[in-house]
Design an enzyme around this catalytic site. Structure first.
Site, PDB file in Angstrom:
ATOM      1  N   GLU A 177      25.810  55.800  47.838  1.00  8.26           N
ATOM      2  CA  GLU A 177      25.818  54.811  46.746  1.00  8.26           C
ATOM      3  C   GLU A 177      25.990  53.387  47.272  1.00  8.26           C
ATOM      4  OE1 GLU A 177      28.710  56.232  43.887  1.00  8.26           O
ATOM      5  OE2 GLU A 177      27.212  57.516  42.966  1.00  8.26           O
ATOM      6  N   GLU A 201      23.337  64.049  43.396  1.00  4.94           N
ATOM      7  CA  GLU A 201      24.588  64.202  42.635  1.00  4.94           C
ATOM      8  C   GLU A 201      24.236  64.213  41.159  1.00  4.94           C
ATOM      9  OE1 GLU A 201      27.877  61.535  43.237  1.00  4.94           O
ATOM     10  OE2 GLU A 201      27.529  61.430  45.393  1.00  4.94           O
TER      11      GLU A 201
HETATM   12  C1  BG6 Z   1      29.827  59.290  42.800  1.00  3.45           C
HETATM   13  C2  BG6 Z   1      30.411  59.438  44.160  1.00  3.45           C
HETATM   14  O1  BG6 Z   1      30.010  57.971  42.408  1.00  3.45           O
HETATM   15  O2  BG6 Z   1      30.399  59.934  41.713  1.00  3.45           O
HETATM   16  C3  BG6 Z   1      31.308  60.660  44.328  1.00  3.45           C
HETATM   17  O3  BG6 Z   1      29.424  59.448  45.156  1.00  3.45           O
HETATM   18  C4  BG6 Z   1      32.130  60.857  43.070  1.00  3.45           C
HETATM   19  O4  BG6 Z   1      32.063  60.477  45.488  1.00  3.45           O
HETATM   20  C5  BG6 Z   1      31.189  61.090  41.906  1.00  3.45           C
HETATM   21  O5  BG6 Z   1      33.072  61.869  43.159  1.00  3.45           O
HETATM   22  C6  BG6 Z   1      31.853  61.421  40.591  1.00  3.45           C
HETATM   23  O6  BG6 Z   1      32.808  60.460  40.276  1.00  3.45           O
HETATM   24  P1  BG6 Z   1      34.292  60.863  39.908  1.00  3.45           P
HETATM   25  O7  BG6 Z   1      34.996  59.594  39.711  1.00  3.45           O
HETATM   26  O8  BG6 Z   1      34.206  61.692  38.685  1.00  3.45           O
HETATM   27  O9  BG6 Z   1      34.778  61.646  41.084  1.00  3.45           O
END
Ligand code: BG6
Length: 488
Positions: free
Chosen positions: A197, A387
């Site tokens: 990111e 993701e």
């Molecule tokens: C992304 C990141 O922004 O979102 C991850 O690359 C992160 O590291 C994921 O865990 C989800 O966000 P959160 O705050 O729910 O863990």
């Protein structure tokens, strides 16, 4: 639904959120090791000793007081220290991924495990050994690793010495680390992402507790420039060391909409896409700063140190693959006081057409289809969703089952959206769900914000025996993969 034959189904994690073993086998500290747990309402804090040795803390994203040093404090709970102890459970976890039929597993290497301070000339052997074992274990089950070189755990020592990517010295340090990885894991890893990111430096600027200043913009754009150069040089190096290496950028993909048809909202929508998404994608995919960069810098009096060699390397080190995270969308508007979504990291106005999770994140599969089309149209590069998922509270039943229909529903909708994007003509190569096994949330530091197909017995205070349990979604995803997306 038709997914390509060799589509990469799988899941994703990051070292700092799952490995634990933060001080084992010579690992150095990362910023996540001095970051406490927060909640949806309270921020995570960074702990330090002030110039007189007195302990203190500041909210995440704020600056330490003058003369203070990051410190791990006694009697403070740091959830990333143990994560879910993947360090000692990796064999069991990979076996479970294999049972679901994973074709690819995205993970990151903890930079401070390889170079504890980031300044050493030789890597930490124990760190190399750990990752070799993990990659070999994955290969045993024919799971292709996709490795993020830097995912929110750059060496704390470097941050203290040189600010957060505020000095050119970072580039050399990163390349020493990246080269070590390309050489040591040659033949075991073919897919790499240079920075997780990368656009989050500009995207989350306005989440600062205090008003964002020109100095904040200067720091963010400077950091990005050094990271772009480091990324481009790493791409060149990866290709040189093994022409079979495929290297991608990784962008935080939040689809933005104009809240109203007011033409001024439309202009804001366009400018926001340029600033938070395309600025980074353009440099990493086309090798040059976009036409609108100058204006963005001028707005905040930003001055960058861009050398002719930097420009040459940026042009020569473009990525092979566009990867991104996608969870939700948001709305932008120029109108005053729009209704806002509650929750951590929630930005922009609330979209009346969408539903929101307990953490204030919207569910918007069409936004994923939109994002895929928008980006594919811009670069024509192969794409991967690396993701996606729903952070939710799960309940472990007395009989060891976990019923998570909400997660299945969320993922199902996004898989359908990807199928539509494939029909639209997008060259989409893979889908890796976030936190395929429960882990520590990056935003709030909570374990109870769970994304996994696999439940980990651990509570927000650090109790629990770390035992793994299969959720209903585990069996569902296994079926999705074995039917190549036909049975969702
Ligand atoms: C992304 C990141 O922004 O979102 C991850 O690359 C992160 O590291 C994921 O865990 C989800 O966000 P959160 O705050 O729910 O863990």
């Amino acid at each position: 639904m038709n997914f390509p034959k060799n589509f990469y189904w799988g899941g994703a994690t990051a070292a700092n959120q799952c490995e634990g073993a933060y001080d084992v086998d010579g690992r150095g500290l990362a910023k996540t090791d001095v970051t406490t747990a927060g909640t949806n309402e309270t921020p995570r804090f960074i702990t330090f000793l002030d110039r007189n040795g007195k302990p203190g803390r500041v909210a995440q994203f704020e600056h330490l007081p003058e003369g203070a040093q990051y410190a791990v404090l006694k009697d403070t709970y740091y959830p990333n220290h143990d994560g879910i102890d993947f360090y000692h459970h990796y064999k069991e976890d990979i076996r479970l991924f294999a049972k679901m039929g994973f074709k690819m597993y995205r993970m990151s290497i903890a930079w401070p495990r390889i170079f504890p301070k980031g300044t050493e000339s030789r890597p930490n052997k124990k760190g190399i050994e750990f990752y070799k074992n993990v990659f070999q274990e994955l290969r045993k089950y024919h799971i292709e690793p996709l490795v993020t070189i830097s995912h929110y755990d750059d060496p704390l020592y470097m941050i203290e010495k040189h600010g957060d990517w505020q000095d050119r010295k970072w580039i050399a340090s990163y390349l020493r680390y990246a080269e070590t990885c390309f050489k040591e894991f040659h033949g075991l890893v073919h897919y790499w992402l240079t920075f997780n990111e990368i656009n989050s430096s500009v995207m989350f600027l306005d989440l600062n507790m205090k008003k964002t200043t020109d100095a904040d913009y200067q720091a963010a754009y400077r950091k990005l420039h050094y990271q772009f150069v480091a990324s481009a040089r790493a791409v060149k190096l990866a290709h040189k060391i093994d022409p079979g290496n495929v290297v991608g950028c990784m962008i935080c993909g939040i689809t933005e909409y104009p809240l109203t048809p007011d033409p001024m909202d439309m202009i804001k929508f366009q400018k926001d896409w340029q600033k938070v998404v395309h600025y980074c994608g353009d440099v990493q995919c086309t090798g040059t700063y976009p036409y609108f960069a100058e204006k963005l810098w001028k707005e905040h009096h930003v001055k960058l140190d861009i050398t002719p060699k930097d420009r040459k390397d940026l042009a020569e080190g473009t990525v092979d693959l566009y990867t991104f995270s996608y969870y939700n969308s948001s709305c932008v508007t120029t109108h005053k006081n729009p209704v806002k979504a509650k929750g951590n990291f929630s930005m922009g106005a609330k979209n009346p057409y969408l539903e929101y999770s307990e953490w204030g994140w919207s569910t918007d599969p069409e936004g994923l289809r939109y994002f895929l089309n928008e980006i594919y149209d811009r670069y024509g590069l192969p794409m991967m969703v690396v993701e996606n998922g729903l952070g939710a509270m799960d309940r472990l039943e007395k009989d060891g089952t976990i019923h998570d229909p909400y997660r299945i529903d969320y993922l199902r909708q996004h898989i359908r959206a990807m199928a539509e994007a494939l029909e639209d003509g997008v060259d989409l190569r893979g889908y890796l769900t976030w936190g395929c096994i429960d882990l520590i949330s990056a935003g709030t530091g909570e374990i109870k914000k769970r994304y996994g197909f696999i439940y980990v017995d651990r509570d927000p205070k650090g109790n629990g025996d770390m035992k793994r349990y299969k959720k209903d979604s585990f069996y569902w995803y296994k079926r999705v993969i074995s039917s190549n997306g036909k049975r969702v």
